[in-house]
Structures are given as structure tokens and as C-alpha cells.
Design a protein around this motif. Structure first.
Motif, PDB file in Angstrom:
ATOM      1  N   PHE A  52      -7.034  -3.313   5.778  1.00 20.82           N
ATOM      2  CA  PHE A  52      -8.210  -3.359   6.714  1.00 20.82           C
ATOM      3  C   PHE A  52      -8.874  -4.989   6.868  1.00 20.82           C
ATOM      4  N   GLN A  53      -8.862  -5.799   5.842  1.00 22.70           N
ATOM      5  CA  GLN A  53      -9.313  -7.159   5.949  1.00 22.70           C
ATOM      6  C   GLN A  53      -8.392  -8.020   6.805  1.00 22.70           C
ATOM      7  N   GLU A  69      -5.334   3.754  -7.467  1.00 26.16           N
ATOM      8  CA  GLU A  69      -6.212   2.710  -7.481  1.00 26.16           C
ATOM      9  C   GLU A  69      -5.695   1.355  -6.661  1.00 26.16           C
ATOM     10  N   ASP A  92      -5.159  -0.712   0.679  1.00 28.52           N
ATOM     11  CA  ASP A  92      -5.636  -0.023   1.916  1.00 28.52           C
ATOM     12  C   ASP A  92      -6.848  -1.278   2.351  1.00 28.52           C
ATOM     13  N   GLN A  93      -7.547  -1.488   1.351  1.00 32.69           N
ATOM     14  CA  GLN A  93      -8.758  -2.560   1.700  1.00 32.69           C
ATOM     15  C   GLN A  93      -8.151  -3.717   2.432  1.00 32.69           C
ATOM     16  N   LEU A  94      -7.338  -4.179   1.408  1.00 32.91           N
ATOM     17  CA  LEU A  94      -6.838  -5.522   2.015  1.00 32.91           C
ATOM     18  C   LEU A  94      -6.041  -5.463   3.398  1.00 32.91           C
ATOM     19  N   ASP A 141      -8.904  -7.033  10.494  1.00 36.53           N
ATOM     20  CA  ASP A 141      -9.925  -7.730  10.842  1.00 36.53           C
ATOM     21  C   ASP A 141      -9.839  -9.239  11.069  1.00 36.53           C
ATOM     22  N   ALA A 184       0.720  -1.291  -0.022  1.00 37.06           N
ATOM     23  CA  ALA A 184      -0.224  -0.011   0.188  1.00 37.06           C
ATOM     24  C   ALA A 184       1.024   1.329  -0.103  1.00 37.06           C
ATOM     25  N   SER A 197      -4.130  -9.574  -6.231  1.00 37.08           N
ATOM     26  CA  SER A 197      -3.819  -8.090  -5.919  1.00 37.08           C
ATOM     27  C   SER A 197      -2.220  -8.045  -6.078  1.00 37.08           C
ATOM     28  N   ASN A 252      -5.049 -12.427  -1.683  1.00 37.33           N
ATOM     29  CA  ASN A 252      -3.663 -11.441  -1.819  1.00 37.33           C
ATOM     30  C   ASN A 252      -2.902 -11.388  -2.800  1.00 37.33           C
ATOM     31  N   HIS A 293      -5.834   2.402  -3.062  1.00 32.88           N
ATOM     32  CA  HIS A 293      -6.939   2.073  -2.520  1.00 32.88           C
ATOM     33  C   HIS A 293      -7.130   0.656  -2.197  1.00 32.88           C
ATOM     34  N   ASP A 294      -6.936  -0.198  -3.194  1.00 35.85           N
ATOM     35  CA  ASP A 294      -6.876  -1.638  -3.079  1.00 35.85           C
ATOM     36  C   ASP A 294      -6.227  -2.291  -2.016  1.00 35.85           C
TER      37      ASP A 294
END
Length: 272
Positions: free
Chosen positions: A187-188, A177, A183-185, A191, A154, A215, A212, A180-181
Motif C-alpha cells: 500500500f505504501q 504477520e 500488505d502494508q508495504l 501511494d 506478500a 522487511s 523494504n 500483514h507487513d
């Protein structure tokens, strides 16, 4: 029996980690030295010290091979560990100077300095774990290691977008892009980490790695294209050609680690 088959896996992995990360550390020192202003001579001199230190480590590395006695490798790991800790301390010192506005730099912005310090800490921990005999990944290691590398990827996307000339609109947008992609990974992964140990099942971890991998492979290909364009002087940017190659190699490394984890999960599943 082939001698290579008798080699200690800790020895093989130690040499591999040192070969990869020592070069990365050396390049970090170079990039930092280029980002200081001409009057920051002491910080530049310290960066050059680390360039020389890791060059010496790379030279020493050539004296070892897969059949080297593990005690010699453990001693070498300890030596390199001290170097990794030292450059981590230097990077954190530089970060402190920047955040307290005690120095102004050119391209050594805070996230980049923090980024390279995290990699130094990771390298030191790998060496420490190897000397403790830790080789096979545990489920929590899979999650945490992916989280570490996802954040690195990221960051890379953000750095690329920041260093491209604003007129390279298409590439800048692609970098955003990817940022962003990933960053979402990240956060996942956070979690999933918070759900441990219940999240540490083979099916969940397997899906985590597969997602992963897709991406990271896409980002790796983007970095490869960017590297080739930079080397051919076909795009406008402040990205050093070596930096482009540097980030590409780290994406390749992440893919290798994903494959190692995937192989380990497959073996675990078969045993059950």
C-alpha cells in the motif's frame, strides 16, 4: 584491459536474468503439474512441455558468456521472450479455467496461478527492455519494480501460511504477520507511485529501499529457516522442499535488486 571489463553490460544482465528466471519458470510448470488432478492430462502434458522448454533454454544458456557478441544475446533474448510469453498464456488460461469453475484442482488456487503468471510477464518485460538497451533504472522503475516484488513477497507469506499444517500454530502466525507487513508495504508503494513524479527524489527513494530491505531480509531469513525445517522433515506442511527453496531464492533476488537500485541512487546523488 581485462576482457570481462570490456563485456557489454546488457549481455551480462541478459544472461543473469535468463539464468534466474528460466529456472523459476521451469519450477512453476512443475508446481502447476503437481497441483492438477490425475484426469487433467492435457494440462499436465502442457506443463511438462514447458518444463522441457525451459530446460532446453538452460542448456543453451551454457553456450554463452559475458564476452558473447550482443547480437547473439539479443537473438537469444527474443527466443526466451517467446517462451516467457507462451508460459504466461498457459498460466492465464489455467487461471480462467479455475475462475470459471471449469476445472477443480488440488493446490492450484487462483492467487497462486495469478502470482506465477505475473512473474512470467515480468520476465518477458525484462528481456524486452534489455533488447531496447534499457539497463540503468529510472526513478519510476525503482518504485514499480519494488511494488512488483513487494506483492510477490506478500503472496509468498500467504502461500506459506496456507500450506503449513494448522497445528504449526507459531509458524502459521509468523506467516500471517509477514503477510500483514508486506500488505502494508504494498500500500505504501502504491501511494508513492501515485505521487510520481514528485515522489521521485533520491532521499525518498533511498528511505523506501531501506525500509523494504529490512522487511525482505527478515522474510528471507524466515523462509531459510522454514526450508531447512521442511528438508529435515521437522515440521508438518504441504510445502514441497523445492517450493520452499524457490521462494527463498526470490527473496534473495529482491534483495539483490534493492542493492542495485541503492547503488544507482548513490551514483546519482554524487553526480549532483
Amino acid at each position: 584491459m581485462n576482457k570481462l571489463n570490456m563485456a557489454n553490460p546488457i549481455v551480462i544482465r541478459s544472461l543473469d536474468e535468463i539464468q534466474f528466471w528460466s529456472r523459476i519458470m521451469k519450477e512453476h510448470a512443475l508446481f502447476l503439474s503437481l497441483g492438477f488432478t490425475h484426469d487433467q492430462k492435457q494440462l499436465i502434458a502442457e506443463a511438462h512441455y514447458f518444463i522441457n522448454l525451459f530446460e532446453q533454454i538452460e542448456e543453451k544458456l551454457t553456450r554463452f558468456n559475458a564476452n558473447t557478441d550482443i547480437h547473439h544475446i539479443q537473438a537469444f533474448n527474443n527466443e526466451v521472450y517467446q517462451a516467457a510469453v507462451a508460459i504466461w498464456g498457459y498460466k492465464r488460461k489455467v487461471l480462467g479455467l479455475i475462475l470459471r469453475c471449469e476445472i477443480q484442482t488440488q493446490n492450484n488456487y487462483p492467487l497462486l496461478v495469478d502470482h506465477v503468471s505475473r512473474e512470467a510477464a515480468y520476465f518477458a518485460k525484462r528481456l524486452k527492455d534489455l533488447n531496447k538497451g534499457k539497463l540503468a533504472p529510472e526513478p519510476d522503475t525503482i518504485i514499480k519494480e519494488n511494488l512488483f516484488f513487494l506483492k510477490i513477497m506478500a503472496d509468498h507469506a500467504k502461500f506459506i501460511g496456507h500450506l503449513l499444517d494448522p497445528s504449526e500454530r507459531k509458524l502459521v502466525e509468523q506467516a500471517r504477520e509477514f503477510s500483514h507487513d508486506f500488505d502494508q508495504l504494498v500500500f505504501q508503494a502504491i501511494d508513492l507511485d501515485s505521487m510520481r513524479p514528485q515522489s521521485e527524489t533520491v532521499p525518498i527513494l533511498d528511505q523506501f529501499l531501506d525500509q523494504n530491505r529490512v522487511s525482505v531480509a527478515s522474510l528471507r531469513d524466515f523462509k531459510k529457516t522454514a526450508r531447512e525445517l521442511i528438508e529435515a522433515c521437522r515440521i508438518k506442511s504441504n510445502i514441497h522442499p523445492l517450493l520452499a527453496d524457490h521462494t527463498f531464492r526470490e527473496a534473495e533476488r529482491f534483495l539483490e535488486i534493492i542493492d542495485l537500485f541503492d547503488s544507482h541512487l548513490s551514483k546519482t546523488a554524487k553526480k549532483k
